[in-house]
Write a protein that holds these residues in place. Structure first.
Motif, short mmCIF file in Angstrom:
data_model
loop_
_atom_site.label_atom_id
_atom_site.label_comp_id
_atom_site.label_asym_id
_atom_site.label_seq_id
_atom_site.Cartn_x
_atom_site.Cartn_y
_atom_site.Cartn_z
N ILE A 36 69.07 43.19 25.62
CA ILE A 36 69.12 41.75 25.48
C ILE A 36 67.99 41.19 24.62
O ILE A 36 67.96 40.01 24.34
CB ILE A 36 69.13 41.08 26.88
N GLN A 37 67.08 42.04 24.19
CA GLN A 37 65.91 41.58 23.43
C GLN A 37 66.30 40.76 22.21
O GLN A 37 65.68 39.72 21.94
CB GLN A 37 65.03 42.76 23.01
N GLY A 38 67.29 41.18 21.46
CA GLY A 38 67.71 40.43 20.28
C GLY A 38 68.18 39.04 20.62
O GLY A 38 67.87 38.07 19.92
N LEU A 39 68.92 38.91 21.72
CA LEU A 39 69.39 37.60 22.16
C LEU A 39 68.22 36.74 22.63
O LEU A 39 68.20 35.54 22.39
CB LEU A 39 70.43 37.75 23.26
N VAL A 40 67.24 37.35 23.29
CA VAL A 40 66.06 36.61 23.74
C VAL A 40 65.36 35.98 22.54
O VAL A 40 65.03 34.80 22.55
CB VAL A 40 65.09 37.54 24.52
N ASN A 41 65.15 36.76 21.50
CA ASN A 41 64.49 36.24 20.30
C ASN A 41 65.31 35.14 19.64
O ASN A 41 64.77 34.12 19.21
CB ASN A 41 64.23 37.37 19.30
N THR A 42 66.62 35.34 19.56
CA THR A 42 67.50 34.35 18.93
C THR A 42 67.48 33.03 19.69
O THR A 42 67.38 31.95 19.10
CB THR A 42 68.94 34.89 18.85
N ILE A 43 67.59 33.09 21.01
CA ILE A 43 67.63 31.87 21.81
C ILE A 43 66.26 31.19 21.84
O ILE A 43 66.17 29.97 21.69
CB ILE A 43 68.13 32.17 23.24
N ALA A 44 65.20 31.96 22.03
CA ALA A 44 63.86 31.37 22.11
C ALA A 44 63.46 30.68 20.81
O ALA A 44 62.76 29.67 20.83
CB ALA A 44 62.84 32.44 22.48
N ASN A 45 63.92 31.20 19.68
CA ASN A 45 63.53 30.65 18.38
C ASN A 45 64.60 29.76 17.76
O ASN A 45 64.39 29.23 16.68
CB ASN A 45 63.20 31.78 17.41
N GLY A 46 65.73 29.60 18.43
CA GLY A 46 66.83 28.82 17.86
C GLY A 46 66.82 27.38 18.34
O GLY A 46 65.96 26.95 19.11
N SER A 47 67.81 26.65 17.87
CA SER A 47 67.93 25.24 18.26
C SER A 47 69.30 24.93 18.84
O SER A 47 69.60 23.77 19.12
CB SER A 47 67.67 24.34 17.04
N ASP A 48 70.14 25.95 19.03
CA ASP A 48 71.49 25.72 19.52
C ASP A 48 71.58 25.62 21.03
O ASP A 48 72.54 25.06 21.55
CB ASP A 48 72.42 26.85 19.04
N SER A 49 70.62 26.15 21.75
CA SER A 49 70.64 26.14 23.21
C SER A 49 69.74 25.01 23.73
O SER A 49 68.79 24.62 23.06
CB SER A 49 70.14 27.47 23.76
N GLU A 55 63.45 27.98 27.34
CA GLU A 55 62.26 28.28 28.14
C GLU A 55 62.56 29.38 29.16
O GLU A 55 61.72 30.26 29.39
CB GLU A 55 61.77 27.02 28.87
N PHE A 56 63.73 29.32 29.79
CA PHE A 56 64.14 30.36 30.74
C PHE A 56 64.15 31.72 30.06
O PHE A 56 63.63 32.71 30.59
CB PHE A 56 65.51 30.02 31.33
N PHE A 57 64.74 31.79 28.88
CA PHE A 57 64.79 33.07 28.16
C PHE A 57 63.40 33.53 27.73
O PHE A 57 63.07 34.72 27.83
CB PHE A 57 65.72 32.96 26.94
N ASN A 63 60.34 38.57 30.09
CA ASN A 63 59.42 39.32 30.93
C ASN A 63 60.13 40.32 31.84
O ASN A 63 59.47 41.08 32.56
CB ASN A 63 58.57 38.38 31.78
N ASN A 64 61.45 40.30 31.84
CA ASN A 64 62.25 41.19 32.68
C ASN A 64 63.41 41.80 31.91
O ASN A 64 64.54 41.88 32.41
CB ASN A 64 62.79 40.40 33.89
N ILE A 65 63.13 42.26 30.71
CA ILE A 65 64.17 42.79 29.83
C ILE A 65 64.94 43.94 30.49
O ILE A 65 66.17 43.96 30.49
CB ILE A 65 63.56 43.27 28.49
N ALA A 66 64.23 44.87 31.09
CA ALA A 66 64.89 46.04 31.70
C ALA A 66 65.83 45.61 32.81
O ALA A 66 66.94 46.15 32.94
CB ALA A 66 63.85 47.02 32.22
N LEU A 67 65.42 44.63 33.61
CA LEU A 67 66.27 44.15 34.71
C LEU A 67 67.54 43.50 34.16
O LEU A 67 68.63 43.80 34.63
CB LEU A 67 65.49 43.14 35.57
N PHE A 68 67.41 42.64 33.17
CA PHE A 68 68.58 41.97 32.60
C PHE A 68 69.46 42.94 31.82
O PHE A 68 70.67 42.75 31.78
CB PHE A 68 68.15 40.78 31.74
N ASN A 69 68.87 43.98 31.23
CA ASN A 69 69.67 45.00 30.56
C ASN A 69 70.57 45.74 31.54
O ASN A 69 71.62 46.24 31.16
CB ASN A 69 68.77 46.01 29.83
N LEU A 70 70.17 45.80 32.79
CA LEU A 70 70.97 46.42 33.83
C LEU A 70 71.91 45.42 34.50
O LEU A 70 73.08 45.71 34.73
CB LEU A 70 70.06 47.07 34.88
#
Length: 148
Positions: A36-49, A55-57, A63-70
């Protein structure tokens, strides 16, 4: 006035097809080693969400990439199996809606319009989704009686 058998069959088919689609998505993510790391970067730096979602992302998901990947593929597989077999249908439908809301918030809803329509149909006719399930099949075959 009750719902005829044809309608119950259609709702059951929709439930199973939506379940198969969720199962396929989850299995694909596991096999492709979803990250999910790529989506985290896209959402955190984007303006569509929305800002709160960004902020949640940025603060929770990153901070919990491994958990969300599962959790994401496991949730999709659980929803798929629940809908296919008719087990915990309400939870499966609500889980599907929660995931679809997240897809919408991350501006990815265009990927899953069929799942959105199918989930809305299943939510609208929830009592009828219980007509043909694994449990009703076991009851008709008298297998549940033998198990107790």
């Amino acid at each position: 006035m009750g719902i005829n058998k044809f309608t119950l069959y259609v709702i059951t088919i929709v439930r199973i097809i939506v379940g198969l689609s969720w199962l396929q998505q989850g299995m694909f993510k596991f096999q492709a080693h979803f990250n999910i790391q790529g989506l985290v970067n896209t959402i955190a730096n984007g303006s569509d969400s929305p800002m709160w979602y960004q902020e949640f992302f940025e603060h929770v998901v990153s901070n919990n990439i491994a958990l969300f990947n599962l959790l994401i593929p496991a949730g999709e597989i659980a929803v798929g199996l629940g809908l296919i077999f008719g087990v915990l249908i309400r939870g499966a439908i609500l889980g599907a809606c929660l995931m679809l809301i997240n897809f919408w918030l991350s501006n990815m809803i265009y990927i899953y319009p069929f799942l959105l329509v199918g989930s809305i149909i299943l939510l609208n006719w929830y009592p009828q989704t219980l007509s043909y399930t694994l449990w009703t099949a076991l009851d008709k075959l008298n297998i549940r009686e033998r198990m107790t």
